[in-house]
Design a protein around this motif. Structure first.
Motif, PDB file in Angstrom:
ATOM      1  N   THR A 348       0.832  -1.197   0.000  1.00 46.73           N
ATOM      2  CA  THR A 348       0.000   0.000   0.000  1.00 46.73           C
ATOM      3  C   THR A 348       0.869   1.250   0.000  1.00 46.73           C
ATOM      4  OG1 THR A 348      -1.721  -1.168   1.242  1.00 46.73           O
ATOM      5  CG2 THR A 348      -1.820   1.246   1.228  1.00 46.73           C
ATOM      6  N   ASN A 349       0.616   2.116  -0.975  1.00 46.93           N
ATOM      7  CA  ASN A 349       1.354   3.381  -1.128  1.00 46.93           C
ATOM      8  C   ASN A 349       2.856   3.189  -1.351  1.00 46.93           C
ATOM      9  OD1 ASN A 349      -1.023   4.933  -0.704  1.00 46.93           O
ATOM     10  ND2 ASN A 349      -0.767   4.715   1.515  1.00 46.93           N
ATOM     11  N   PHE A 350       3.246   1.980  -1.702  1.00 46.97           N
ATOM     12  CA  PHE A 350       4.661   1.692  -1.997  1.00 46.97           C
ATOM     13  C   PHE A 350       5.579   2.210  -0.884  1.00 46.97           C
ATOM     14  CE2 PHE A 350       2.572   2.302  -6.184  1.00 46.97           C
ATOM     15  CZ  PHE A 350       2.746   1.034  -6.707  1.00 46.97           C
ATOM     16  N   THR A 351       5.224   1.915   0.341  1.00 46.56           N
ATOM     17  CA  THR A 351       5.928   2.482   1.494  1.00 46.56           C
ATOM     18  C   THR A 351       7.440   2.283   1.442  1.00 46.56           C
ATOM     19  OG1 THR A 351       3.976   2.110   2.848  1.00 46.56           O
ATOM     20  CG2 THR A 351       6.052   2.510   4.000  1.00 46.56           C
ATOM     21  N   LYS A 352       7.880   1.062   1.170  1.00 47.82           N
ATOM     22  CA  LYS A 352       9.320   0.787   1.178  1.00 47.82           C
ATOM     23  C   LYS A 352      10.022   1.489   0.016  1.00 47.82           C
ATOM     24  CE  LYS A 352       9.613  -3.643   3.655  1.00 47.82           C
ATOM     25  NZ  LYS A 352       8.192  -3.760   4.049  1.00 47.82           N
ATOM     26  N   LEU A 353       9.435   1.470  -1.168  1.00 47.35           N
ATOM     27  CA  LEU A 353      10.067   2.112  -2.316  1.00 47.35           C
ATOM     28  C   LEU A 353      10.125   3.627  -2.124  1.00 47.35           C
ATOM     29  CD1 LEU A 353       8.665   0.034  -5.311  1.00 47.35           C
ATOM     30  CD2 LEU A 353      10.943  -0.059  -4.274  1.00 47.35           C
ATOM     31  N   VAL A 354       9.108   4.198  -1.542  1.00 48.25           N
ATOM     32  CA  VAL A 354       9.118   5.636  -1.262  1.00 48.25           C
ATOM     33  C   VAL A 354      10.203   5.961  -0.228  1.00 48.25           C
ATOM     34  CG1 VAL A 354       7.809   7.551  -0.244  1.00 48.25           C
ATOM     35  CG2 VAL A 354       6.718   6.021  -1.900  1.00 48.25           C
ATOM     36  N   GLN A 355      10.385   5.075   0.738  1.00 48.67           N
ATOM     37  CA  GLN A 355      11.460   5.273   1.718  1.00 48.67           C
ATOM     38  C   GLN A 355      12.824   5.273   1.026  1.00 48.67           C
ATOM     39  OE1 GLN A 355      11.819   2.153   4.665  1.00 48.67           O
ATOM     40  NE2 GLN A 355      13.213   3.344   5.965  1.00 48.67           N
ATOM     41  N   ALA A 356      13.015   4.365   0.084  1.00 52.97           N
ATOM     42  CA  ALA A 356      14.265   4.323  -0.666  1.00 52.97           C
ATOM     43  C   ALA A 356      14.449   5.604  -1.474  1.00 52.97           C
ATOM     44  CB  ALA A 356      14.289   3.110  -1.597  1.00 52.97           C
ATOM     45  N   GLN A 357      13.384   6.058  -2.108  1.00 53.44           N
ATOM     46  CA  GLN A 357      13.446   7.309  -2.866  1.00 53.44           C
ATOM     47  C   GLN A 357      13.868   8.469  -1.966  1.00 53.44           C
ATOM     48  OE1 GLN A 357       9.559   7.867  -4.657  1.00 53.44           O
ATOM     49  NE2 GLN A 357       9.539   5.760  -5.419  1.00 53.44           N
TER      50      GLN A 357
END
Length: 366
Positions: A348-357
């Motif tokens: 949901t909301n690409f939490t991990k990928l957004v954290q990496a970004q």
């Protein structure tokens, strides 16, 4: 008698200190003369030779091509190993087969990559079935098909981008770290050790000696940027990576010839920092592509991007010691990109990928 002896000792001590001070002062006030010099616009220095690093880049390109053929053919880890170790004359460029050099000898964590060869070979036997979470196979987007593992990873991309870090970037960083301590006096075959090592590092960037940041290179250009050289334009335009890194290599080489070591050290820092930022710019794009609405549900696009991101993030392991990326953030990035790709794209909301970004943007000012 005692006073006379003490006076004599003090006189000798003062004289000794004065002598040491005089010698030290004389040494520090007679530095090596810096000759006037100009920085050229092409890497066409007398005696410049970066054949071995250029050959390794070409070997890497052929290995990547072989591993990529697993999308449509069955491959073997043994044949991939031949490319890696330069055994059994695997290269179409015959000069590589007789070069006497290998990829394996300069690749850090070599066993990791040979493990990837095995995984890609095993997966190639499943290139006619559809991939699912937990089972390797093919994902398709239009006419494009991608061979992925049980977790969605393309092992050929893990090798291609991972070796860009574990070999080419790592070697350039380490060579440049050692350059300030190289001999720049003894000339052998027209160059000094410092010049030869600088040239070797330049070769791993893999751009033409007359590299032009405004030119759009194509496959028709026989002398074109490869691997990192290609990414100068593909992912590095926004940070002007091509002009900055190429320019620093030119200036540093010219400065070595003039014995301007302050400038040499400045260019080393510029090259290493901008090269690392280039890796970060690529990694950022590849952890962002899967989160864009236009790509949601397109497994071939999402997994391909994440596989490239997997490789580029691994490059940070070989960064310079003064890197802005903290050890904790690097571990976080590795943990994120090491997550099952099916999990990452369905979160949901690409939490991990957004954290990496967020980590990449904040650390590298992207």
């Amino acid at each position: 008698m005692m006073m006379k002896r003490n006076f004599l000792y003090s006189t000798i001590l003062v004289a000794g200190v004065a002598m040491v001070s005089s010698c030290s002062k004389e040494k520090n006030t007679t530095p090596e003369t810096i000759k006037p010099y100009t920085v050229p616009t092409t890497y066409d220095f007398t005696g410049a030779d970066y054949t071995t690093s250029t050959q390794r880049v070409k070997m890497g390109v052929e290995l990547n091509s072989y591993l990529g053929s697993a999308n449509n053919a069955t491959i073997t880890a043994t044949k991939a190993g031949d490319y890696f170790n330069n055994t059994n004359a695997p290269f179409t460029d015959a000069t590589l087969n007789t070069s006497g050099i290998t990829l394996a000898s300069k690749t850090a964590d070599a066993t990791v990559f040979t493990g990837y060869f095995t995984e890609q070979a095993n997966n190639s036997t499943k290139n006619t079935v559809t991939a699912t979470n937990g089972s390797a196979g093919i994902v398709v987007s239009g006419t494009t098909k991608r061979l992925v593992s049980a977790t969605g990873l393309e092992y050929n991309q893990a090798v291609a981008k991972g070796m860009m870090g574990a070999l080419f970037f790592k070697e350039a960083v380490n060579i440049l770290n050692a350059v300030p301590n190289d001999d720049n006096t003894t000339v052998t075959n027209g160059t000094t050790a410092m010049q030869r090592h600088w040239d070797e590092a330049f070769g791993y960037l893999s751009v033409p000696k007359n590299y032009d940041t405004t030119k759009v290179y194509t496959a028709a250009d026989l002398d074109r940027p490869l691997l990192w050289g290609g990414y100068l334009a593909e992912r590095g335009k926004g940070i002007q990576a091509g002009g900055v890194i190429f320019g620093a290599f030119l200036k540093g080489r010219a400065a070595i010839g003039a014995k301007d070591y302050t400038v040499v050290k400045e260019q080393i820092a510029i090259i290493q920092d901008k090269w690392e930022q280039l890796a970060a710019a690529a990694a950022l794009e590849y952890v962002t592509i899967p989160t864009r609405s236009v790509n949601v549900g397109n497994l071939a696009t999402q997994f391909h991007a994440l596989s490239e991101g997997f490789g580029f993030i691994s490059c940070f392991k070989y960064r310079a010691t003064r890197s802005k990326l903290s050890a904790a953030d690097f571990q976080t990035l590795q943990s994120i990109i090491g997550t099952n790709f099916y999990t990452l794209i369905n979160e949901t909301n690409f939490t991990k990928l957004v954290q990496a970004q967020t980590i990449l943007k904040a650390t590298y000012k992207l």
